[in-house]
Scaffold this motif. Structure first.
Motif, PDB file in Angstrom:
ATOM      1  N   ALA A  63       0.827  -1.209   0.000  1.00 12.44           N
ATOM      2  CA  ALA A  63       0.000   0.000   0.000  1.00 12.44           C
ATOM      3  C   ALA A  63       0.862   1.259   0.000  1.00 12.44           C
ATOM      4  O   ALA A  63       0.548   2.249  -0.671  1.00 12.44           O
ATOM      5  N   ARG A  64       1.965   1.230   0.735  1.00 10.00           N
ATOM      6  CA  ARG A  64       2.900   2.365   0.748  1.00 10.00           C
ATOM      7  C   ARG A  64       3.498   2.592  -0.630  1.00 10.00           C
ATOM      8  O   ARG A  64       3.646   3.732  -1.091  1.00 10.00           O
ATOM      9  N   LEU A  65       3.876   1.515  -1.298  1.00 16.68           N
ATOM     10  CA  LEU A  65       4.469   1.639  -2.625  1.00 16.68           C
ATOM     11  C   LEU A  65       3.466   2.190  -3.624  1.00 16.68           C
ATOM     12  O   LEU A  65       3.828   2.975  -4.504  1.00 16.68           O
ATOM     13  N   ARG A  66       2.212   1.785  -3.508  1.00 14.28           N
ATOM     14  CA  ARG A  66       1.192   2.335  -4.395  1.00 14.28           C
ATOM     15  C   ARG A  66       1.024   3.838  -4.196  1.00 14.28           C
ATOM     16  O   ARG A  66       0.838   4.594  -5.149  1.00 14.28           O
ATOM     17  N   ALA A  67       1.101   4.268  -2.940  1.00 14.28           N
ATOM     18  CA  ALA A  67       0.822   5.675  -2.624  1.00 14.28           C
ATOM     19  C   ALA A  67       2.019   6.580  -2.863  1.00 14.28           C
ATOM     20  O   ALA A  67       1.878   7.680  -3.413  1.00 14.28           O
ATOM     21  N   ASP A  68       3.208   6.129  -2.442  1.00 14.54           N
ATOM     22  CA  ASP A  68       4.362   7.035  -2.436  1.00 14.54           C
ATOM     23  C   ASP A  68       5.554   6.540  -3.239  1.00 14.54           C
ATOM     24  O   ASP A  68       6.467   7.317  -3.519  1.00 14.54           O
ATOM     25  N   GLY A  69       5.580   5.244  -3.577  1.00 15.62           N
ATOM     26  CA  GLY A  69       6.730   4.718  -4.286  1.00 15.62           C
ATOM     27  C   GLY A  69       7.952   4.613  -3.394  1.00 15.62           C
ATOM     28  O   GLY A  69       7.941   5.013  -2.228  1.00 15.62           O
ATOM     29  N   ALA A  70       9.023   4.081  -3.930  1.00 20.94           N
ATOM     30  CA  ALA A  70      10.301   3.970  -3.217  1.00 20.94           C
ATOM     31  C   ALA A  70      11.379   3.601  -4.218  1.00 20.94           C
ATOM     32  O   ALA A  70      11.087   3.113  -5.315  1.00 20.94           O
ATOM     33  N   ASP A  71      12.620   3.847  -3.838  1.00 18.10           N
ATOM     34  CA  ASP A  71      13.750   3.436  -4.675  1.00 18.10           C
ATOM     35  C   ASP A  71      14.254   2.053  -4.296  1.00 18.10           C
ATOM     36  O   ASP A  71      14.897   1.378  -5.098  1.00 18.10           O
ATOM     37  N   LEU A  72      13.968   1.641  -3.046  1.00 16.22           N
ATOM     38  CA  LEU A  72      14.490   0.371  -2.548  1.00 16.22           C
ATOM     39  C   LEU A  72      13.596  -0.118  -1.414  1.00 16.22           C
ATOM     40  O   LEU A  72      13.123   0.674  -0.604  1.00 16.22           O
TER      41      LEU A  72
END
Length: 472
Positions: free
Chosen positions: A39-48
């Motif tokens: 859910a975090r990746l869907r909302a804000d993304g990440a590099d790693l």
């Protein structure tokens, strides 16, 4: 500044990894489990992503693939979690990070996802002047087109400009347009709504939204499909984007930097790149000289890489011998700074004694350099390579080959040998090998699939086990 998502409890050793990452400049977010992390990746993304192996790493990676979210996942666990580590790697995790964490290993991971160095290493007057100009225009919000041969450091310059800009406290988001297939690239850029395609089980922000208030680097934009070029043009003109499956536009505030090794004016003339997008991107143009055009940078960069990789591998820092320095200065460096970095990385690992000598430095042979020169020159015609350097020592892994030895061989055999040797030279890195060969990442992947089907051994992707079932 790398954006790191940690999935797991911070009360024990994973918390040490989090503190090390923050101390190294990472922007940290935390999720208690794989579902919350998704859910975090869907909302804000990440590099790693650092994910504890007590969570379902395989499920997370399969969800990322289904939802077209491109983000490397590092599995974390104690050394006695060997079975869980193997399962995670086979599921697609890029690495296994043993706990308690090693500070230098985390630093190396962050450096890989965040780009090269925090500041460019420059000594040559041409690069000093370029850096001064880049710093001057960094404070504006105008789009900038950064050109130069593959491996010259275009992303390093882009990160420098972001750090010197008024948006420095905002996110810096980079996307390699050549590394993803079209469908995945569109979702990465613009995001998607729930139900937009099979596997889209929830809404997700794309790179434009993730970079809001900061800078978005579109690397290798010359490889982008014309249909997506039209969408990029609209985003720049209207300052709004449409998610896949969306019903209303979303306002964005992003500074666009674009980079390419191609001559975009020539691509426009051939009808492969939109002229209106070119002029929108090239408000300011910065061309990074090839490494052979800025010889005063060769030794400072070599010393920097020698120190960096010695520290990263727990080895003593060794100076380059005068003979080794002369060898580096004579080489034409068709792979530019990236080739120099790889050469010094290997040299640090192979060196014996108190200095790095010529026996530890493995450079591409003249025949390979000549084969690579044609696509490089075609991509950037204004760069004129100097005469080739003398043949390197026999220890080079790419043995010199005269034209006479190629007579009578099938073109497919010669091409296969060049591709596989270049891939080995790049330590298995597909993107770097494709750039050095002057072909798209898709073409390289197709070739490697053909070779595997024919029973030919192909170097594994860095960080993945050779025996694992991976997809190039």
């Amino acid at each position: 500044m790398a954006r790191v998502l940690i999935i797991g409890s911070l009360e024990a050793e994973l918390g040490q990894a989090a503190r090390i990452a923050v101390a190294r400049g990472a922007r940290l977010t935390v999720a208690e489990g794989a579902a919350a992390g998704l859910a975090r990746l869907r909302a804000d993304g990440a590099d790693l992503v650092l994910c504890d192996v007590t969570h379902d790493v395989g499920w997370l990676i399969s969800c990322l693939a289904e939802e077209r979210i491109a983000c490397p996942v590092i599995a974390c666990g104690r050394p006695n979690d060997a079975d869980a580590a193997v399962r995670a790697i086979r599921a697609g995790a890029k690495e296994f990070l043993p706990l308690p964490p090693d500070a230098e290993l985390i630093a190396a991971m962050l450096q890989t996802v965040a780009g090269e160095a925090d500041k460019p290493v420059v000594k040559d007057p041409a690069m000093v002047a370029l850096l001064d100009r880049a710093t001057q225009i960094a404070r504006a919000d105008a789009s900038v087109l950064i050109t130069g041969e593959s491996g010259t450091g275009k992303e390093v310059l882009a990160r420098h400009m972001h750090a010197a800009s008024r948006r420095a406290n905002g996110p810096f988001v980079a996307l390699n347009c050549a590394a993803l297939p079209e469908a995945l690239l569109e979702s990465e850029l613009f995001g998607h709504e729930k139900g937009a395609f099979s596997g889209a089980v929830a809404s997700r922000k794309g790179k434009f939204e993730q970079a809001n208030g900061g800078t978005l680097l579109l690397d290798e934009i010359g490889e982008m499909d014309p249909r997506l070029q039209a969408k990029i043009l609209r985003a720049i003109q209207e300052r709004e984007i449409d998610r896949l499956g969306g019903t209303a536009p979303i306002r964005i505030d992003v500074r666009i930097l674009a980079a390419t090794h191609r001559d975009l004016q020539a691509e426009v003339a051939k009808g492969r790149f939109r002229e209106d997008l070119y002029f929108r991107l090239a408000v300011v143009r910065l061309r990074i000289p090839a490494l052979r055009e800025r010889p005063a940078d060769i030794l400072p960069l070599a010393r920097y890489f020698a120190e960096r990789y010695a520290q990263a591998n727990g080895l003593p820092v060794r100076m380059l011998s005068p003979e080794a320095e002369g060898m580096l200065l004579r080489h034409p460096w068709p792979g530019n700074v990236r080739e120099l970095e790889n050469a010094l990385h290997r040299a640090v690992l192979l060196a014996e004694g108190s200095v790095i000598g010529t026996d530890a430095i493995e450079l591409m042979a003249p025949a390979t350099v000549a084969a690579m020169a044609a696509p490089i020159t075609a991509a950037m015609p204004e760069a004129s390579p100097p005469p080739l350097a003398p043949a390197p020592p026999a220890a080079s892994p790419l043995a010199p080959r005269s034209a006479a030895t190629l007579v009578g061989r099938r073109m497919e055999e010669v091409e296969r040998e060049l591709i596989l040797e270049t891939l080995s030279h790049c330590l298995g890195n597909r993107t770097r090998a494709a750039e050095m060969l002057g072909i798209s990442i898709r073409t390289l992947r197709n070739k490697l699939h053909e070779y595997r089907a024919a029973g030919v051994s192909v170097p594994p992707i860095p960080g993945q086990m050779p025996a694992s079932a991976t997809v190039d």
